[in-house]
Design an enzyme around this catalytic site. Sequence first.
Site, PDB file in Angstrom:
ATOM      1  N   CYS A 252      -3.239 -88.702 -17.833  1.00  0.00           N
ATOM      2  CA  CYS A 252      -2.091 -89.422 -17.269  1.00  0.00           C
ATOM      3  C   CYS A 252      -2.449 -90.026 -15.919  1.00  0.00           C
ATOM      4  O   CYS A 252      -1.836 -90.992 -15.485  1.00  0.00           O
ATOM      5  CB  CYS A 252      -0.917 -88.473 -17.051  1.00  0.00           C
ATOM      6  SG  CYS A 252      -0.628 -87.342 -18.395  1.00  0.00           S
TER       7      CYS A 252
ATOM      8  N   GLU B  27       7.376 -87.207 -18.468  1.00  0.00           N
ATOM      9  CA  GLU B  27       6.234 -87.743 -17.736  1.00  0.00           C
ATOM     10  C   GLU B  27       5.625 -88.771 -18.661  1.00  0.00           C
ATOM     11  O   GLU B  27       5.209 -88.426 -19.771  1.00  0.00           O
ATOM     12  CB  GLU B  27       5.298 -86.578 -17.396  1.00  0.00           C
ATOM     13  CG  GLU B  27       4.232 -86.940 -16.394  1.00  0.00           C
ATOM     14  CD  GLU B  27       2.969 -87.400 -17.088  1.00  0.00           C
ATOM     15  OE1 GLU B  27       2.890 -88.609 -17.404  1.00  0.00           O
ATOM     16  OE2 GLU B  27       2.084 -86.562 -17.302  1.00  0.00           O
TER      17      GLU B  27
END
Lengths: 528, 528
Positions: free
Chosen positions: A302, A265
């Site tokens: 994120c 990720e």
Amino acid sequence: MTHPFYGHNHIGKSRSALGTVTLHSVDARTGEPLPGPFFQATREEVDAACRLAQAVFPTFSTLAPAVRAGFLDTIADELDALGDDFIATVGRETALPEARLRGERARTSGQMRLFATVLRRGDFLAARIDRALPQRSPLPRPDLRQCRLGVGPVGVFGASNFPLAFSTAGGDTAAALAAGCPVVVKAHSGHMATAEAVAEAIHRAAERTGMPDGVFSMVYGGGVGEWLVQHPAIQAVGFTGSLRGGRALCDLAAARPDPIPVFAEMSSINPVVVLPGALQARGAQVAQELAASVTLGVGQFCTNPGLVLGVRSPEFSAFVAALCQRMAEATPQTMLNRGTFGSYCHGVQALLAVPGITRLCGADSTGGLAAPQVFQAEARLLLQGDAHLQEEVFGPATVVVEVADRAELLQALAALRGQLTATLIGEPDELAACADLVALLARKAGRVLVNGYPTGVEVCDAMVHGGPYPATSDARGTSVGTLAIDRFLRPVCYQNLPDALLPPALQNANPLGLARLVEGVSTREALA
Amino acid sequence: MTHPFYGHNHIGKSRSALGTVTLHSVDARTGEPLPGPFFQATREEVDAACRLAQAVFPTFSTLAPAVRAGFLDTIADELDALGDDFIATVGRETALPEARLRGERARTSGQMRLFATVLRRGDFLAARIDRALPQRSPLPRPDLRQCRLGVGPVGVFGASNFPLAFSTAGGDTAAALAAGCPVVVKAHSGHMATAEAVAEAIHRAAERTGMPDGVFSMVYGGGVGEWLVQHPAIQAVGFTGSLRGGRALCDLAAARPDPIPVFAEMSSINPVVVLPGALQARGAQVAQELAASVTLGVGQFCTNPGLVLGVRSPEFSAFVAALCQRMAEATPQTMLNRGTFGSYCHGVQALLAVPGITRLCGADSTGGLAAPQVFQAEARLLLQGDAHLQEEVFGPATVVVEVADRAELLQALAALRGQLTATLIGEPDELAACADLVALLARKAGRVLVNGYPTGVEVCDAMVHGGPYPATSDARGTSVGTLAIDRFLRPVCYQNLPDALLPPALQNANPLGLARLVEGVSTREALA
């Protein structure tokens, strides 16, 4: 900090400090070294951890799901039982406030318990049965049964920004352990003391629930990650971090004699589209909410909204002004560590250097405190696919882009790379006409939001924290939510096996009480 | 061959022959060129096919599943309607007998219809719903809903050995179209005329069911595959073929600016373990059955048993002698093409060159006819992980390995690389004591068989035609059976969307009648 630290690598439940390179964790606010040292793992230590994981995999992966569930529940209990000194340590290593860390700890233990629920529910086994058709012509059909098995030992690279929920005992570790895959963690260099305390909690849980030695190991140090990804025993990797770091691991894994999947990720700018009706009805409110989302946790998420799009109008201009005002009110704060702060400053400078990008508010960060900032970029940069604009600037910054009209908005969104999230802010009437936008955003992102903000990632069955490259290295996975277990499972088919030799998931009596797909129909019934 | 051939590339339903390089298909038995020529695609033609696929993806991927099901059913009908001239053409290009080809055609159309069933069943959408908890403290939970969407255009590389079932309209194409992914096929050079007739059938089905132009394209030629894998519009690749070819595509895909997954089914030697009781009770029968499996279709199956293991005993020696006798009775036959024949001869020579491997029966192949052969290898070669022994020799050959005892058997199996299949032949009593063997084989292979032979891969829900590297490039997929659709789907989460903007799979009324995981419980009920 009353907690005692050893700084040794964890080869299963054994401690090992064979190396000569030592590392120190630092206080994120003062930069002072914390008690230590931590011993960087040698190649032999990494090898020993991986081989131990491989040796224990056959046992661990075939434990009854309820037994692994007990292990996860006990890890959760041990995490919850860590005392105030633990929270203080995490705070010193990351500069994250106590309330946030207590919340994150609850998220982390809750995540473990949710995976325990998945194990008891059993749908992760995805059992399918097609019984023999001995009379079928021209050829009989054999008895065929399928369920899923762990892929093998998993290497986990934790994130700096969630020292608990995305690190040593975070989502990747929880998902891998749930799948029956032993885990070897490369401790994050930004919170090594935290990592040790969490690893000790996992070991206590393993001990209490009688897990075989080697289901969990942890190594410290720079460079050891490469050995981990290249080790023949490791069969998959979970990573949360930068695009550069994630891609490097992907490239290493793809170049192995036997390539393995890396679920990284990495990078997302999380576009937010503010539609005209919303600007008109509640532009100032949206500006306030958005500023709160951008600056939440010093922007160290994120899913931080890094790109805000709207159609040119007086209302959009007023909204941008209000956004800048709110952002200017936010206080510069200490980031997770000096590296993160340096990256933020660098990212900001890179934006400033692009012709067509201007800073609307905020100033250069100084004294280690990240200053909130708003930039404006010309729409042509998006339309031309300018790489700078598409790069995540990790911190409390966002970029506003004004498009000429709805057609240009669609073009600009179509030019985006893969994202973790994409958000529409709008009034009911205008949203009703946005099916095309929703469909476009669904092709770009793992999660599409309406009238919400992407920070705040719920841990549940329906969550997707993933998305097309470069948001992640494999759009088919998620690193948050119960579906994350799928990354570490593979299907196995059993043909004509005597009932007793089948995994319990596939035995006639259905001892696990699963919903199984039998001849294409889902049923919990036992077979005759 | 009354069927007319154009030899043009298929850019959606348009035909294109811009290139200057032409190719000819050849009669597999005589080597004579068949009517042609076929025009090798230019880079522009590959680009046009991929961009058309990308353009149509938004429409195709959001068609109601039942509409795509109608398309697949109609492809099946069109395949079934291809006449005797078609079967004759396939036979000339591949040297495969008519009965086999008629059976394979039925398998191919049956596969399309099975995926249509999956589309109507709807479980491929994997719908999950976690409703909002506005009162939850400390933070409310938003409404979160997840289902799956096609990954985007898929590049398909057909196999030589199944000119229908694993080629132009084969399993990869069926799975990708079912997933809503437009397909660009690189026609196999070994059966280009077959490919054209099949592509025409797909185009007729697309026309009859009103599919948008571009859901299917096909290009001819060597080298065009690289362009396909590297094209930015292509989001996943399906491949069946050699380890070298598959790995090359994987490496290309991993080196893209945005890496994409390649599902390559490559190399497997499909070990068969014959247990002592079975040797005693029915050694001669097993030898006969095994010889039939090894020589079936001139040994040109991915699941051909290429390694036979047994514990040293007079019974095993008698079994090996019987196997050799049966294999010697089999007639040398024409392979699919000269390239396949050359590879077989090369593979046999490579085995013969290894100290410790001897030929027990059979002779060098001559005159283009592949001679059945049995080799014996010393167990130490397996134990030492000798690469030659682990390489697939594609054709009617198998290698026998005699181990000292059960412990050495387990060691030898543990030293194997990943496999598509692994088989145990045994009597009920001895099988009952083989839980360890079954568990070991399940870690090595995608399919574990008892008292059967791996050739013959059923197309059904429970099949897995996959396995750890080098059997495939990703053990988490299968290229046969309904689970194959999963390779081309990714999950998407929708947060707080108005009901009307949700995909039908996730709308409150549950218009598709799906079983959905709602708050962790599977239900077909509509939501209030």
